[in-house]
Design a protein around this motif. Sequence first.
Motif, PDB file in Angstrom:
ATOM      1  N   PRO A  86      18.380   1.754  14.986  1.00  0.00           N
ATOM      2  CA  PRO A  86      16.946   1.759  15.294  1.00  0.00           C
ATOM      3  C   PRO A  86      16.142   0.798  14.415  1.00  0.00           C
ATOM      4  CG  PRO A  86      17.592   3.824  14.250  1.00  0.00           C
ATOM      5  CD  PRO A  86      18.846   3.048  14.506  1.00  0.00           C
ATOM      6  N   ARG A  87      16.674   0.425  13.261  1.00  0.00           N
ATOM      7  CA  ARG A  87      15.968  -0.486  12.366  1.00  0.00           C
ATOM      8  C   ARG A  87      16.204  -1.951  12.720  1.00  0.00           C
ATOM      9  NH1 ARG A  87      18.713   1.629   7.174  1.00  0.00           N
ATOM     10  NH2 ARG A  87      20.306   1.610   8.749  1.00  0.00           N
ATOM     11  N   ASP A  88      17.320  -2.205  13.430  1.00  0.00           N
ATOM     12  CA  ASP A  88      17.678  -3.588  13.778  1.00  0.00           C
ATOM     13  C   ASP A  88      18.474  -3.549  15.073  1.00  0.00           C
ATOM     14  OD1 ASP A  88      18.602  -6.165  14.038  1.00  0.00           O
ATOM     15  OD2 ASP A  88      19.515  -6.272  12.048  1.00  0.00           O
ATOM     16  N   THR A  89      17.840  -3.889  16.189  1.00  0.00           N
ATOM     17  CA  THR A  89      18.490  -3.760  17.494  1.00  0.00           C
ATOM     18  C   THR A  89      19.678  -4.699  17.665  1.00  0.00           C
ATOM     19  OG1 THR A  89      16.883  -5.293  18.444  1.00  0.00           O
ATOM     20  CG2 THR A  89      16.410  -2.931  18.646  1.00  0.00           C
ATOM     21  N   ARG A  90      19.844  -5.666  16.772  1.00  0.00           N
ATOM     22  CA  ARG A  90      21.034  -6.541  16.831  1.00  0.00           C
ATOM     23  C   ARG A  90      22.237  -5.885  16.166  1.00  0.00           C
ATOM     24  NH1 ARG A  90      18.677 -11.140  13.455  1.00  0.00           N
ATOM     25  NH2 ARG A  90      17.939  -9.254  12.485  1.00  0.00           N
ATOM     26  N   ALA A  91      21.985  -4.870  15.351  1.00  0.00           N
ATOM     27  CA  ALA A  91      23.052  -4.221  14.582  1.00  0.00           C
ATOM     28  C   ALA A  91      23.559  -2.974  15.305  1.00  0.00           C
ATOM     29  CB  ALA A  91      22.538  -3.842  13.203  1.00  0.00           C
ATOM     30  N   VAL A  92      24.760  -2.578  14.936  1.00  0.00           N
ATOM     31  CA  VAL A  92      25.407  -1.406  15.532  1.00  0.00           C
ATOM     32  C   VAL A  92      25.737  -0.410  14.423  1.00  0.00           C
ATOM     33  CG1 VAL A  92      27.498  -0.623  16.711  1.00  0.00           C
ATOM     34  CG2 VAL A  92      26.418  -2.748  17.402  1.00  0.00           C
ATOM     35  N   ARG A  93      25.505   0.848  14.732  1.00  0.00           N
ATOM     36  CA  ARG A  93      25.934   1.924  13.842  1.00  0.00           C
ATOM     37  C   ARG A  93      27.074   2.677  14.517  1.00  0.00           C
ATOM     38  NH1 ARG A  93      21.073   5.536  11.959  1.00  0.00           N
ATOM     39  NH2 ARG A  93      21.462   6.276  14.047  1.00  0.00           N
ATOM     40  N   VAL A  94      27.881   3.312  13.720  1.00  0.00           N
ATOM     41  CA  VAL A  94      28.979   4.127  14.227  1.00  0.00           C
ATOM     42  C   VAL A  94      28.650   5.573  13.914  1.00  0.00           C
ATOM     43  CG1 VAL A  94      31.461   4.574  14.141  1.00  0.00           C
ATOM     44  CG2 VAL A  94      30.601   2.233  13.820  1.00  0.00           C
ATOM     45  N   ALA A  95      28.771   6.435  14.923  1.00  0.00           N
ATOM     46  CA  ALA A  95      28.450   7.855  14.778  1.00  0.00           C
ATOM     47  C   ALA A  95      29.575   8.689  15.380  1.00  0.00           C
ATOM     48  CB  ALA A  95      27.139   8.169  15.495  1.00  0.00           C
ATOM     49  N   LEU A  96      29.674   9.911  14.914  1.00  0.00           N
ATOM     50  CA  LEU A  96      30.634  10.855  15.490  1.00  0.00           C
ATOM     51  C   LEU A  96      30.166  11.313  16.859  1.00  0.00           C
ATOM     52  CD1 LEU A  96      31.295  13.136  12.393  1.00  0.00           C
ATOM     53  CD2 LEU A  96      32.879  11.459  13.374  1.00  0.00           C
ATOM     54  N   THR A  97      31.096  11.484  17.766  1.00  0.00           N
ATOM     55  CA  THR A  97      30.812  12.158  19.019  1.00  0.00           C
ATOM     56  C   THR A  97      30.890  13.657  18.744  1.00  0.00           C
ATOM     57  OG1 THR A  97      33.138  12.263  19.660  1.00  0.00           O
ATOM     58  CG2 THR A  97      31.882  10.290  20.370  1.00  0.00           C
ATOM     59  N   PRO A  98      30.418  14.509  19.648  1.00  0.00           N
ATOM     60  CA  PRO A  98      30.582  15.948  19.425  1.00  0.00           C
ATOM     61  C   PRO A  98      32.056  16.325  19.182  1.00  0.00           C
ATOM     62  CG  PRO A  98      28.973  15.599  21.141  1.00  0.00           C
ATOM     63  CD  PRO A  98      29.574  14.247  20.827  1.00  0.00           C
ATOM     64  N   ARG A  99      32.958  15.755  19.965  1.00  0.00           N
ATOM     65  CA  ARG A  99      34.394  16.034  19.782  1.00  0.00           C
ATOM     66  C   ARG A  99      34.865  15.535  18.415  1.00  0.00           C
ATOM     67  NH1 ARG A  99      39.032  12.700  21.996  1.00  0.00           N
ATOM     68  NH2 ARG A  99      40.844  13.902  21.384  1.00  0.00           N
ATOM     69  N   GLY A 100      34.421  14.345  18.035  1.00  0.00           N
ATOM     70  CA  GLY A 100      34.779  13.791  16.730  1.00  0.00           C
ATOM     71  C   GLY A 100      34.229  14.627  15.594  1.00  0.00           C
ATOM     72  N   GLY A 101      33.017  15.159  15.777  1.00  0.00           N
ATOM     73  CA  GLY A 101      32.424  16.017  14.759  1.00  0.00           C
ATOM     74  C   GLY A 101      33.208  17.295  14.559  1.00  0.00           C
ATOM     75  N   ARG A 102      33.641  17.900  15.663  1.00  0.00           N
ATOM     76  CA  ARG A 102      34.452  19.126  15.556  1.00  0.00           C
ATOM     77  C   ARG A 102      35.773  18.831  14.855  1.00  0.00           C
ATOM     78  NH1 ARG A 102      32.314  19.634  20.672  1.00  0.00           N
ATOM     79  NH2 ARG A 102      34.193  18.826  21.660  1.00  0.00           N
ATOM     80  N   LEU A 103      36.426  17.752  15.274  1.00  0.00           N
ATOM     81  CA  LEU A 103      37.704  17.389  14.660  1.00  0.00           C
ATOM     82  C   LEU A 103      37.519  17.036  13.190  1.00  0.00           C
ATOM     83  CD1 LEU A 103      40.742  16.941  15.122  1.00  0.00           C
ATOM     84  CD2 LEU A 103      40.195  14.571  15.683  1.00  0.00           C
ATOM     85  N   ALA A 104      36.448  16.318  12.871  1.00  0.00           N
ATOM     86  CA  ALA A 104      36.175  15.944  11.479  1.00  0.00           C
ATOM     87  C   ALA A 104      36.010  17.195  10.622  1.00  0.00           C
ATOM     88  CB  ALA A 104      34.923  15.071  11.403  1.00  0.00           C
ATOM     89  N   ARG A 105      35.249  18.179  11.093  1.00  0.00           N
ATOM     90  CA  ARG A 105      35.049  19.413  10.322  1.00  0.00           C
ATOM     91  C   ARG A 105      36.365  20.140  10.109  1.00  0.00           C
ATOM     92  NH1 ARG A 105      30.773  19.795  13.784  1.00  0.00           N
ATOM     93  NH2 ARG A 105      31.697  21.511  14.931  1.00  0.00           N
ATOM     94  N   GLU A 106      37.194  20.243  11.141  1.00  0.00           N
ATOM     95  CA  GLU A 106      38.488  20.927  11.004  1.00  0.00           C
ATOM     96  C   GLU A 106      39.400  20.174  10.035  1.00  0.00           C
ATOM     97  OE1 GLU A 106      40.225  21.443  14.877  1.00  0.00           O
ATOM     98  OE2 GLU A 106      38.405  22.380  15.669  1.00  0.00           O
ATOM     99  N   PHE A 107      39.495  18.862  10.220  1.00  0.00           N
ATOM    100  CA  PHE A 107      40.328  18.027   9.348  1.00  0.00           C
ATOM    101  C   PHE A 107      39.839  18.116   7.902  1.00  0.00           C
ATOM    102  CE2 PHE A 107      40.765  13.891   7.222  1.00  0.00           C
ATOM    103  CZ  PHE A 107      42.139  13.787   7.166  1.00  0.00           C
ATOM    104  N   TYR A 108      38.542  18.010   7.712  1.00  0.00           N
ATOM    105  CA  TYR A 108      37.941  18.055   6.383  1.00  0.00           C
ATOM    106  C   TYR A 108      38.245  19.389   5.698  1.00  0.00           C
ATOM    107  CZ  TYR A 108      34.191  18.774   3.002  1.00  0.00           C
ATOM    108  OH  TYR A 108      33.489  19.084   1.882  1.00  0.00           O
ATOM    109  N   THR A 109      38.015  20.486   6.402  1.00  0.00           N
ATOM    110  CA  THR A 109      38.237  21.810   5.826  1.00  0.00           C
ATOM    111  C   THR A 109      39.696  22.000   5.427  1.00  0.00           C
ATOM    112  OG1 THR A 109      36.409  22.733   7.111  1.00  0.00           O
ATOM    113  CG2 THR A 109      38.045  24.300   6.280  1.00  0.00           C
ATOM    114  N   GLU A 110      40.608  21.616   6.304  1.00  0.00           N
ATOM    115  CA  GLU A 110      42.027  21.773   6.005  1.00  0.00           C
ATOM    116  C   GLU A 110      42.465  20.846   4.880  1.00  0.00           C
ATOM    117  OE1 GLU A 110      45.921  23.126   6.002  1.00  0.00           O
ATOM    118  OE2 GLU A 110      44.039  24.028   6.657  1.00  0.00           O
ATOM    119  N   THR A 111      41.967  19.634   4.864  1.00  0.00           N
ATOM    120  CA  THR A 111      42.345  18.691   3.815  1.00  0.00           C
ATOM    121  C   THR A 111      41.821  19.167   2.465  1.00  0.00           C
ATOM    122  OG1 THR A 111      42.409  16.887   5.418  1.00  0.00           O
ATOM    123  CG2 THR A 111      42.266  16.261   3.099  1.00  0.00           C
ATOM    124  N   CYS A 112      40.597  19.671   2.422  1.00  0.00           N
ATOM    125  CA  CYS A 112      40.061  20.232   1.176  1.00  0.00           C
ATOM    126  C   CYS A 112      40.935  21.377   0.675  1.00  0.00           C
ATOM    127  CB  CYS A 112      38.634  20.736   1.374  1.00  0.00           C
ATOM    128  SG  CYS A 112      37.394  19.456   1.492  1.00  0.00           S
TER     129      CYS A 112
END
Length: 160
Positions: A86-112
């Motif tokens: 939103p700060r620079d329309t030429r630039a791209v950000r990478v974000a988690l999808t809902p599925r990626g967010g769920r997997l990230a939380r599970e992976f993170y919790t187990e890895t911790c």
Amino acid sequence: MDKHDDGRFGIVSALVRSTFLVNAVYAESGREYGLTPQQGQLLCVLMAQPYGMGELGTMLRLAKSSLTGLVDRTERNGLVRRETDPRDTRAVRVALTPRGGRLAREFYTETCRRVETLSEGLEDAERDTLAALLGRVVLDNKAPMIFLEPDEGVPPTPGN
């Protein structure tokens, strides 16, 4: 070998060998969740917020082409998405999808949980000392925030 007669290791050997232990845990968790270690790192970084490609490259210490390939593969798996900055329309950000967010939380919790078991042989005071000393090494070397503190809780996934 860097082992002293009293069973202690020098700082270099201790840090390098502990890195191997943590990396092995990361890789093992990743395999169980269908992630490469690099994808696991990417998901854990993105748990905090979306980042631009330049920021991600710096945080993960990856060349632009390597990062692009990592994001491409992770996007094809439906775990991240590219969005306009939103700060620079030429630039791209990478974000988690809902599925990626769920997997990230599970992976993170187990890895911790698994990393936590590496120090089970230490008493509470020793664990506190180890955490304080390693924390200073991390801060003194301005290591990027690529893994949140487990006791800070896992942030909710945006849009979920």
